[in-house]
Design an enzyme around this catalytic site. Structure first.
Site, PDB file in Angstrom:
ATOM      1  N   ALA A   1       0.834  -1.206   0.000  1.00 50.04           N
ATOM      2  CA  ALA A   1       0.000   0.000   0.000  1.00 50.04           C
ATOM      3  C   ALA A   1       0.864   1.249   0.000  1.00 50.04           C
ATOM      4  CB  ALA A   1      -0.917   0.006   1.218  1.00 50.04           C
TER       5      ALA A   1
ATOM      6  N   THR B   1      10.960   0.831  -4.089  1.00 48.18           N
ATOM      7  CA  THR B   1      11.230   1.221  -5.477  1.00 48.18           C
ATOM      8  C   THR B   1      12.704   1.567  -5.681  1.00 48.18           C
ATOM      9  OG1 THR B   1      10.842   3.058  -7.014  1.00 48.18           O
ATOM     10  CG2 THR B   1      10.410   3.516  -4.733  1.00 48.18           C
ATOM     11  N   ASP B   2      13.157   1.495  -6.930  1.00 46.11           N
ATOM     12  CA  ASP B   2      14.529   1.917  -7.244  1.00 46.11           C
ATOM     13  C   ASP B   2      14.660   3.437  -7.225  1.00 46.11           C
ATOM     14  OD1 ASP B   2      13.111   2.506  -9.582  1.00 46.11           O
ATOM     15  OD2 ASP B   2      14.508   1.519 -10.938  1.00 46.11           O
ATOM     16  N   GLU B   3      13.509   4.153  -7.180  1.00 44.07           N
ATOM     17  CA  GLU B   3      13.585   5.614  -7.263  1.00 44.07           C
ATOM     18  C   GLU B   3      14.253   6.230  -6.031  1.00 44.07           C
ATOM     19  OE1 GLU B   3      10.307   7.684  -8.946  1.00 44.07           O
ATOM     20  OE2 GLU B   3       9.580   5.921 -10.024  1.00 44.07           O
TER      21      GLU B   3
ATOM     22  N   TYR C   1       7.511  11.605  -3.946  1.00 42.06           N
ATOM     23  CA  TYR C   1       7.230  10.160  -3.910  1.00 42.06           C
ATOM     24  C   TYR C   1       8.454   9.379  -3.443  1.00 42.06           C
ATOM     25  CZ  TYR C   1       6.920   5.375  -5.694  1.00 42.06           C
ATOM     26  OH  TYR C   1       6.969   4.001  -5.802  1.00 42.06           O
TER      27      TYR C   1
ATOM     28  N   LYS D   1       9.093   7.176   0.018  1.00 41.51           N
ATOM     29  CA  LYS D   1       9.438   5.740  -0.001  1.00 41.51           C
ATOM     30  C   LYS D   1      10.790   5.523   0.688  1.00 41.51           C
ATOM     31  CE  LYS D   1       7.560   2.672  -1.640  1.00 41.51           C
ATOM     32  NZ  LYS D   1       6.488   1.762  -1.146  1.00 41.51           N
TER      33      LYS D   1
ATOM     34  N   LEU E   1       3.005   5.370 -17.754  1.00 39.70           N
ATOM     35  CA  LEU E   1       3.405   5.532 -19.162  1.00 39.70           C
ATOM     36  C   LEU E   1       2.788   4.502 -20.121  1.00 39.70           C
ATOM     37  CD1 LEU E   1       5.243   7.080 -21.190  1.00 39.70           C
ATOM     38  CD2 LEU E   1       6.960   5.320 -20.776  1.00 39.70           C
TER      39      LEU E   1
HETATM   40  N1  LIG Z   1       4.432   0.545 -10.141  1.00 38.83           N
HETATM   41  C1  LIG Z   1       5.754   0.406 -10.154  1.00 38.83           C
HETATM   42  O1  LIG Z   1       6.373   0.448 -11.222  1.00 38.83           O
HETATM   43  C2  LIG Z   1       6.511   0.145  -8.870  1.00 38.83           C
HETATM   44  C3  LIG Z   1       7.866  -0.169  -8.957  1.00 38.83           C
HETATM   45  C4  LIG Z   1       8.560  -0.456  -7.775  1.00 38.83           C
HETATM   46  C5  LIG Z   1       7.908  -0.407  -6.562  1.00 38.83           C
HETATM   47  N2  LIG Z   1       6.591  -0.085  -6.504  1.00 38.83           N
HETATM   48  C6  LIG Z   1       5.944  -0.080  -5.175  1.00 38.83           C
HETATM   49  O2  LIG Z   1       5.015  -1.147  -5.187  1.00 38.83           O
HETATM   50  C7  LIG Z   1       3.889  -0.822  -4.384  1.00 38.83           C
HETATM   51  C8  LIG Z   1       2.621  -0.983  -5.200  1.00 38.83           C
HETATM   52  O3  LIG Z   1       2.702  -0.129  -6.338  1.00 38.83           O
HETATM   53  P1  LIG Z   1       1.505  -0.046  -7.387  1.00 38.83           P
HETATM   54  O4  LIG Z   1       2.076   0.447  -8.659  1.00 38.83           O
HETATM   55  O5  LIG Z   1       0.723  -1.298  -7.353  1.00 38.83           O
HETATM   56  O6  LIG Z   1       0.633   1.118  -6.735  1.00 38.83           O
HETATM   57  P2  LIG Z   1      -0.909   1.480  -6.942  1.00 38.83           P
HETATM   58  O7  LIG Z   1      -0.971   2.968  -6.761  1.00 38.83           O
HETATM   59  O8  LIG Z   1      -1.443   0.880  -8.191  1.00 38.83           O
HETATM   60  O9  LIG Z   1      -1.636   0.747  -5.725  1.00 38.83           O
HETATM   61  C9  LIG Z   1      -1.525   1.197  -4.405  1.00 38.83           C
HETATM   62  C10 LIG Z   1      -2.656   0.558  -3.617  1.00 38.83           C
HETATM   63  O10 LIG Z   1      -2.527   1.005  -2.249  1.00 38.83           O
HETATM   64  C11 LIG Z   1      -3.808   1.395  -1.793  1.00 38.83           C
HETATM   65  N3  LIG Z   1      -3.620   2.442  -0.756  1.00 38.83           N
HETATM   66  C12 LIG Z   1      -3.177   3.704  -0.927  1.00 38.83           C
HETATM   67  N4  LIG Z   1      -3.169   4.359   0.250  1.00 38.83           N
HETATM   68  C13 LIG Z   1      -3.598   3.465   1.182  1.00 38.83           C
HETATM   69  C14 LIG Z   1      -3.792   3.535   2.582  1.00 38.83           C
HETATM   70  N5  LIG Z   1      -3.549   4.671   3.282  1.00 38.83           N
HETATM   71  N6  LIG Z   1      -4.239   2.433   3.240  1.00 38.83           N
HETATM   72  C15 LIG Z   1      -4.498   1.289   2.553  1.00 38.83           C
HETATM   73  N7  LIG Z   1      -4.348   1.160   1.222  1.00 38.83           N
HETATM   74  C16 LIG Z   1      -3.900   2.252   0.550  1.00 38.83           C
HETATM   75  C17 LIG Z   1      -4.532   1.932  -3.009  1.00 38.83           C
HETATM   76  O11 LIG Z   1      -5.947   1.903  -2.829  1.00 38.83           O
HETATM   77  C18 LIG Z   1      -4.041   0.974  -4.095  1.00 38.83           C
HETATM   78  O12 LIG Z   1      -4.877  -0.155  -4.182  1.00 38.83           O
HETATM   79  C19 LIG Z   1       4.119   0.595  -3.888  1.00 38.83           C
HETATM   80  O13 LIG Z   1       4.626   0.543  -2.569  1.00 38.83           O
HETATM   81  C20 LIG Z   1       5.159   1.165  -4.843  1.00 38.83           C
HETATM   82  O14 LIG Z   1       5.963   2.133  -4.205  1.00 38.83           O
HETATM   83  C21 LIG Z   1       5.877   0.207  -7.626  1.00 38.83           C
END
Ligand SMILES: NC(=O)c1ccc[n+]([C@@H]2O[C@H](COP(=O)([O-])OP(=O)(O)OC[C@H]3O[C@@H](n4cnc5c(N)ncnc54)[C@H](O)[C@@H]3O)[C@@H](O)[C@H]2O)c1
Length: 354
Positions: A80, A132-134, A158, A162, A198
């Site tokens: 989340a 994340t790698d960011e 962001y 993280k 993207l």
């Molecule tokens: N998308 C990417 O490319 C990527 C890459 C590396 C890491 N990540 C990490 O992976 C994780 C998931 O990423 P994603 O792309 O699926 O994100 P997303 O934004 O699609 O999903 C996030 C989910 O968290 C829920 N959420 C947000 N705030 C909340 C809260 N306060 N309480 C409970 N739930 C809450 C949202 O409803 C959503 O379902 C994140 O931690 C992100 O930092 C993402």
């Protein structure tokens, strides 16, 4: 049972679906259903008693305590987050709240729960933090890719939020002994990704004959990983990762954004040709994102060496699957594209002139 947070979002939903395809261990799924959370992602699990969904906030300590007490999970996998860099630039407060305070709340609740477990339960418990790698900042063209030892240099609200959450997770291990694991992954793509990011944005706009907005000169480089490979990496780290360690997860696939967009266009030309001409005609350069990191690249040798994980998909196979999924799931896209999503796109891209 395992306890997943954010399991209605893009990666979380893929993880829950894959988990229950490959295991019968039940999943407790806590998600606040923000704009990014979508229960339609989990429609395949309707009526499946192995999936327990709870709508709620990771900042709600009383709720988290109750869920730990009622469900007695053996592990928590924490997805989340507020996850979109552009949104973090417009409104950073929710990023600090969810990503920092929310992770803190989960760590504290997990610590209380874990401390009271018996010896075996305590030894087996895991808190896996998905990051994340960011957090590592931006690379020059000739810099080596990010290893786990790279100093943190986050540049957006962001990535800073993280990074802060990663530091908390690390401290809860060193200070309290909470058995944590952290994964830092590169850009994911695949089914169920919200069409503000993207690749799904380019697919949706190209199919609608709309402009394909590319930031700056389009030469920002990212490493891209198919989401199913990320989910497999998380399962490996959860099963066999060394407690207290971080694992970088990447696709060995660095590409400039403009090449990604051209690849999407070429595949759509093949799979869904447009009588008006090649989809690449819709590419439009827009003003760059402030503080836009130039290059990310992941050194994923540690997870391969220690856990034997490597991505199964190449970019060519993963992007083909992804485009096929979006073409076959236009209803999903249409539902997501209602309401708040469209307002957001207008606000974000409306301010950027070509
Ligand atoms: N998308 C990417 O490319 C990527 C890459 C590396 C890491 N990540 C990490 O992976 C994780 C998931 O990423 P994603 O792309 O699926 O994100 P997303 O934004 O699609 O999903 C996030 C989910 O968290 C829920 N959420 C947000 N705030 C909340 C809260 N306060 N309480 C409970 N739930 C809450 C949202 O409803 C959503 O379902 C994140 O931690 C992100 O930092 C993402």
């Amino acid at each position: 049972m395992i306890f997943v947070t954010g399991g209605a979002g893009f990666i979380g939903a893929n993880f829950v679906l894959d988990w229950l395809r490959t295991s019968d261990e039940p999943v407790l799924n806590l998600d606040a259903l923000t704009y990014a959370g979508n229960l339609e992602n989990l429609a395949a699990l309707q009526g499946d008693s192995r999936h327990v969904f709870v709508q709620g906030d990771i900042c709600d300590r009383a709720l988290i305590d109750r869920l730990f007490a009622e469900h007695r999970p053996r592990a928590i996998v924490h997805f989340a987050a507020e996850s979109h860099v552009d949104r973090s630039i417009h409104s950073p407060a929710s990023f600090v709240r969810t990503n920092v305070d929310g992770t803190f709340t989960l760590l504290e609740a997990a610590r209380d729960y874990w401390s009271a477990l018996d010896g075996e339960g305590r030894a087996a418990f895991r808190f896996l933090h998905v990051s994340t790698d960011e957090v590592y900042g931006s690379l020059g063209p000739n810099d080596p890719p990010f290893a786990e030892t790279k100093a943190y240099e986050p540049n957006s609200p962001y990535s800073a939020s993280k990074a802060a959450s990663d530091h908390l997770v690390r401290a809860w291990y060193h200070t309290y002994g909470l058995p944590v694991l952290t994964t830092n992954c590169s850009n994911n793509y695949g089914p169920y990704q919200f069409p503000e990011k993207l690749i799904p944005l380019m697919i949706a706009n190209a199919l609608a004959g709309k402009a394909l907005p590319v930031y700056g000169d389009g030469r920002n480089v990212r490493d891209w990983l198919y989401v199913g490979d990320h989910c497999a990496a998380i399962r490996e780290v959860l099963a066999r990762g060394r407690v207290g360690e971080t694992y970088n997860v990447g696709g060995w696939n660095e590409m400039p954004n403009i090449d990604i967009v051209h690849t999407v266009c070429a595949l759509l030309d093949e799979l869904r040709p447009d009588a008006a001409g090649p989809h690449a005609r819709l590419i439009t350069y827009v003003a760059d994102r402030p503080g836009h990191d130039r290059r990310y690249a992941i050194d994923a040798r540690k997870i391969e060496r220690e856990l034997g994980w490597r991505p199964a998909e190449t970019f060519e196979t993963g992007i083909r699957k992804t485009i096929a999924w979006y073409l076959a799931n236009q209803d999903w896209v249409a539902h997501v594209q209602s309401g708040a999503y469209r307002e957001w796109l207008a606000r974000n891209y409306g301010e950027r002139r070509a």
